[in-house]
Design an enzyme around this catalytic site. Structure first.
Site, PDB file in Angstrom:
ATOM      1  N   ASP B  93       0.868  -1.167   0.000  1.00 21.60           N
ATOM      2  CA  ASP B  93       0.000   0.000   0.000  1.00 21.60           C
ATOM      3  C   ASP B  93       0.909   1.223   0.000  1.00 21.60           C
ATOM      4  O   ASP B  93       2.031   1.184   0.508  1.00 21.60           O
ATOM      5  CB  ASP B  93      -0.914  -0.032   1.226  1.00 21.60           C
ATOM      6  CG  ASP B  93      -2.076   0.940   1.064  1.00 21.60           C
ATOM      7  OD1 ASP B  93      -2.174   1.596   0.000  1.00 21.60           O
ATOM      8  OD2 ASP B  93      -2.885   1.057   2.003  1.00 21.60           O
ATOM      9  N   GLY B  96      -0.973   6.349   1.535  1.00 18.39           N
ATOM     10  CA  GLY B  96      -1.896   7.478   1.461  1.00 18.39           C
ATOM     11  C   GLY B  96      -2.843   7.482   2.656  1.00 18.39           C
ATOM     12  O   GLY B  96      -3.006   8.499   3.335  1.00 18.39           O
ATOM     13  N   PHE B  97      -3.414   6.324   2.943  1.00 15.45           N
ATOM     14  CA  PHE B  97      -4.347   6.221   4.059  1.00 15.45           C
ATOM     15  C   PHE B  97      -3.678   6.622   5.373  1.00 15.45           C
ATOM     16  O   PHE B  97      -4.246   7.339   6.189  1.00 15.45           O
ATOM     17  CB  PHE B  97      -4.890   4.785   4.149  1.00 15.45           C
ATOM     18  CG  PHE B  97      -5.899   4.577   5.231  1.00 15.45           C
ATOM     19  CD1 PHE B  97      -7.238   4.894   5.023  1.00 15.45           C
ATOM     20  CD2 PHE B  97      -5.522   4.072   6.464  1.00 15.45           C
ATOM     21  CE1 PHE B  97      -8.174   4.711   6.029  1.00 15.45           C
ATOM     22  CE2 PHE B  97      -6.454   3.883   7.472  1.00 15.45           C
ATOM     23  CZ  PHE B  97      -7.780   4.205   7.253  1.00 15.45           C
ATOM     24  N   ASP B 279      -7.963  -6.773   1.760  1.00 16.31           N
ATOM     25  CA  ASP B 279      -7.020  -6.769   2.884  1.00 16.31           C
ATOM     26  C   ASP B 279      -7.748  -6.139   4.052  1.00 16.31           C
ATOM     27  O   ASP B 279      -8.642  -5.297   3.871  1.00 16.31           O
ATOM     28  CB  ASP B 279      -5.777  -5.928   2.567  1.00 16.31           C
ATOM     29  CG  ASP B 279      -6.053  -4.440   2.731  1.00 16.31           C
ATOM     30  OD1 ASP B 279      -6.713  -3.856   1.838  1.00 16.31           O
ATOM     31  OD2 ASP B 279      -5.671  -3.866   3.754  1.00 16.31           O
ATOM     32  N   CYS B 317     -13.146 -26.167  12.603  1.00 15.60           N
ATOM     33  CA  CYS B 317     -11.950 -25.520  12.052  1.00 15.60           C
ATOM     34  C   CYS B 317     -10.759 -26.479  12.068  1.00 15.60           C
ATOM     35  O   CYS B 317     -10.564 -27.224  13.015  1.00 15.60           O
ATOM     36  CB  CYS B 317     -11.631 -24.269  12.862  1.00 15.60           C
ATOM     37  SG  CYS B 317     -10.191 -23.374  12.267  1.00 15.60           S
ATOM     38  N   CYS B 319      -7.560 -25.387  11.709  1.00 16.69           N
ATOM     39  CA  CYS B 319      -6.331 -24.612  11.910  1.00 16.69           C
ATOM     40  C   CYS B 319      -5.498 -25.225  13.031  1.00 16.69           C
ATOM     41  O   CYS B 319      -6.007 -25.986  13.850  1.00 16.69           O
ATOM     42  CB  CYS B 319      -6.654 -23.153  12.208  1.00 16.69           C
ATOM     43  SG  CYS B 319      -6.985 -22.787  13.944  1.00 16.69           S
ATOM     44  N   CYS B 322      -7.020 -24.642  16.601  1.00 18.76           N
ATOM     45  CA  CYS B 322      -8.197 -25.449  16.941  1.00 18.76           C
ATOM     46  C   CYS B 322      -7.848 -26.928  17.066  1.00 18.76           C
ATOM     47  O   CYS B 322      -8.489 -27.648  17.834  1.00 18.76           O
ATOM     48  CB  CYS B 322      -9.299 -25.250  15.905  1.00 18.76           C
ATOM     49  SG  CYS B 322     -10.105 -23.633  16.047  1.00 18.76           S
ATOM     50  N   HIS B 348      -5.526 -18.589  14.113  1.00 20.54           N
ATOM     51  CA  HIS B 348      -6.908 -19.033  13.916  1.00 20.54           C
ATOM     52  C   HIS B 348      -7.684 -18.052  13.040  1.00 20.54           C
ATOM     53  O   HIS B 348      -8.352 -18.449  12.079  1.00 20.54           O
ATOM     54  CB  HIS B 348      -7.639 -19.213  15.243  1.00 20.54           C
ATOM     55  CG  HIS B 348      -9.109 -19.411  15.053  1.00 20.54           C
ATOM     56  ND1 HIS B 348      -9.640 -20.612  14.629  1.00 20.54           N
ATOM     57  CD2 HIS B 348     -10.152 -18.547  15.135  1.00 20.54           C
ATOM     58  CE1 HIS B 348     -10.951 -20.486  14.484  1.00 20.54           C
ATOM     59  NE2 HIS B 348     -11.288 -19.236  14.791  1.00 20.54           N
TER      60      HIS B 348
END
Lengths: 388, 388
Positions: B93, B96-97, B279, B317, B319, B322, B348
């Site tokens: 990025d 700017g933000f 994102d 899940c 992952c 989990c 997770h």
């Protein structure tokens, strides 16, 4: 009494021993270093990362886990192994060291210790019996007795009193442990039936007090024996001398655990004096402060000289951090306050300690421990101060 | 101009698209979620963990990396990929933000922005050209143009002015990018020759301003187009409506990136309106605050009800968190302030987001996106508030 426990010395080289410790949840090759997971987790690491680093045993702290989340809660979850997801052996320190560090917030009597919780100030009490109960509920593979640990330096009289109280407590702790282990205390949850209990030798740096402590602790009789009250500020040479003197009097058939030591060179020195087990917060705590251990001594990753350094922390290291990242990136993460700096530094330092133990074990097996020791110490200490 | 770039739409289902994005460092299956690694690291995760979670692309921030460690330092290390050890695509990025969030510490003119560094207060300047240079030195796969981002709500006049300045800056950014890409700016390091540049559509929630912005940005011409200035506080329905309205006017042949969104349900809604890339800091930031996403809505692991809960965060899940840990243990780690709480929660939540995207891609391939969307949203939103 402790069905899961066993210890075999497979090789000796001078006073150094190459052993194998059988505990309820698995085997530990000794000499071994136990990463410190005080509250049921090694700081900044997941259990998967700890496992991948090759750790065979983790240390946790009964005092901390008693206060939070509570040993009852851990027992309800099925013990520390089920609660934390760590399937290999766990040794729980009793918390004696922690309680006696609460200067001004604790009162010691022969009955036990009354103190204020460091979390919420609530009044708490611990005794040799209640600490045995707590560790039974936690379900560790090894429970350490509740001992009175002295600071250094300490007056001889005070060291003698604490050592003798530790002896009286050892008898009570062993009696309670025997009651639990033999089913005479069914009210105490026992998620790990094969739990072992280690006694702790005290006596500060007074050799005759150490001798008295060894004799009294052996008279009670434990699966193994630890040397407490060292690595609390005394000079390294004094620690080596007292550890060696004490180890020499402990049974050859049981593992010997030097509590709280030390720097990498301390581990090598102590193994040469007959020590089999170690724990220390240095590799993990110093990692969080930006200190990385290397074969050429420690470095501080904060140092500006590493900002453009594309090399790994230690060029010969095979840890995941060294295989993937440069000193420059690790310095950036540290300076930016990224949590992954702590994780990557901790993984490296623990790998360094565990790898040092692997090298030690190999050297004893090959009967070249003295040569290894001199080469390791020469390289580790030569440039330590020039690099940091 | 950008040799590494390509985008194929392999399947459509309504307005949803199943695509494949080719970037200099690899392929990204879309719709895709990009984990946020602002300073060259996803907070609380190592690159190995991010890789194991199946992330195909990481987002980093040119503004933050320009200030620390500096884009020159990154270029000297060989670019972000070499510096961070992340071998897959990276999108940067522009910042700017971030710059426009420095209210009171920045001055905007057509030339660019003069601001004070949030690190040391030093005076800094960024322009469309210098931001293109910075991103060339960083060597990301995708460089975002420097845009003027407005808050919400905003007056129409202010939104129009910012949008038109963004258009003028887009032309200058593209010219500079073209000069670098074609070798006419040899003084700027270019570790990733195949870098692509994405334009950003602004215009807040005014559809006619969005239309004007789309037309102007397309007239400049970029590899792809992002929708900025949303997910800044407007109601979700407004975000969906503006995102869909804007996406409908963007070329079908280029990926569409909705910047900064959103909650899991936002991703599903936006894909249904033609968005391909996302994102958001929510999965990682909320993880560090103890919020875990589940198929039945988010839960707060701090809640006392989880102290005795032996189940994983999400029973379905797969992952690593989990599969290994209970809610009770995760709550303990969080309450104890253990860093591994952040790591396990982040793993997770990112897995949950990445898995949502996998389900979305599968649903589009099978032509059942609408059914999937209703089932997902119905389950995710039904119990969200009762569980936290």
């Amino acid at each position: 009494m402790s069905t899961g426990f066993g210890f075999d010395v497979m090789a000796r080289d001078g006073r150094a021993r190459r052993g194998r410790l059988r505990l309820a949840h698995g085997v530990v090759d000794t000499p071994a270093f136990m990463p410190v997971g005080t509250r049921g987790a090694v700081k900044a690491l997941t259990m998967a990362q700890l496992h991948d680093l090759g750790a065979d045993i983790m240390l946790a702290n009964a005092y901390h886990l008693h206060l939070r989340p509570g040993d009852d809660a851990v027992a309800r979850a099925g013990g520390l192994h089920a609660f934390t997801g760590w399937a290999k052996p766990i040794l729980t320190d009793s918390g004696g060291f922690q309680v006696f560090s609460l200067a001004g917030r604790r009162t010691v009597s022969d009955e036990g210790v009354v103190f204020q919780s460091h979390l919420d100030g609530s009044a708490r009490a611990l005794s040799p019996e209640s600490v045995a109960d707590i560790q039974s509920r936690l379900g560790s593979d090894v429970a350490m007795v509740f001992d009175e640990c002295t600071a250094w330096p300490v007056e001889r009289e005070q060291a003698a009193a604490a050592m003798r109280r530790t002896l009286r407590w050892a008898r009570r702790a062993r009696d309670r442990f025997a009651a639990i282990s033999s089913g005479r205390a069914p009210e105490v949850a026992r998620p790990t039936p094969g739990q072992a209990q280690f006694g702790i030798v005290q006596g500060s740096t007074f050799k005759d007090l150490r001798d008295e402590s060894v004799a009294g602790t052996l008279a009670v009789g434990f699966e193994a024996y630890a040397i407490g009250g060292l690595s609390v500020g005394e000079p390294p040479e004094v620690m080596y001398d007292i550890a060696g003197h004490t180890a020499d009097q402990l049974p050859a058939t049981a593992p010997r655990y030097l509590m709280g030591a030390g720097m990498p060179n301390d581990l090598v020195e102590a193994v040469g004096r007959g020590i089999d087990l170690f724990d220390c917060v240095l590799p993990t705590r110093n990692a969080r402060n930006g200190q990385l251990f290397t074969r050429d001594g420690p470095i501080s990753i904060k140092n500006a000289r590493y900002a453009g350094d594309d090399g790994p922390p230690d060029a010969e290291c095979q840890c995941p951090t060294c295989r993937s990242h440069s000193r420059a990136y690790l310095r950036h993460l540290f300076m930016a306050g990224e949590m992954s700096a702590a994780t990557l530094n901790t993984a490296h330092n623990l790998h360094f300690y565990l790898d040092t133990m692997r090298q030690i074990r190999k050297a004893i097996e090959f009967g070249i421990f003295e040569d290894f020791k001199h080469a390791y110490l020469d390289r580790y200490t030569r440039r330590a101060h020039s690099l940091t």
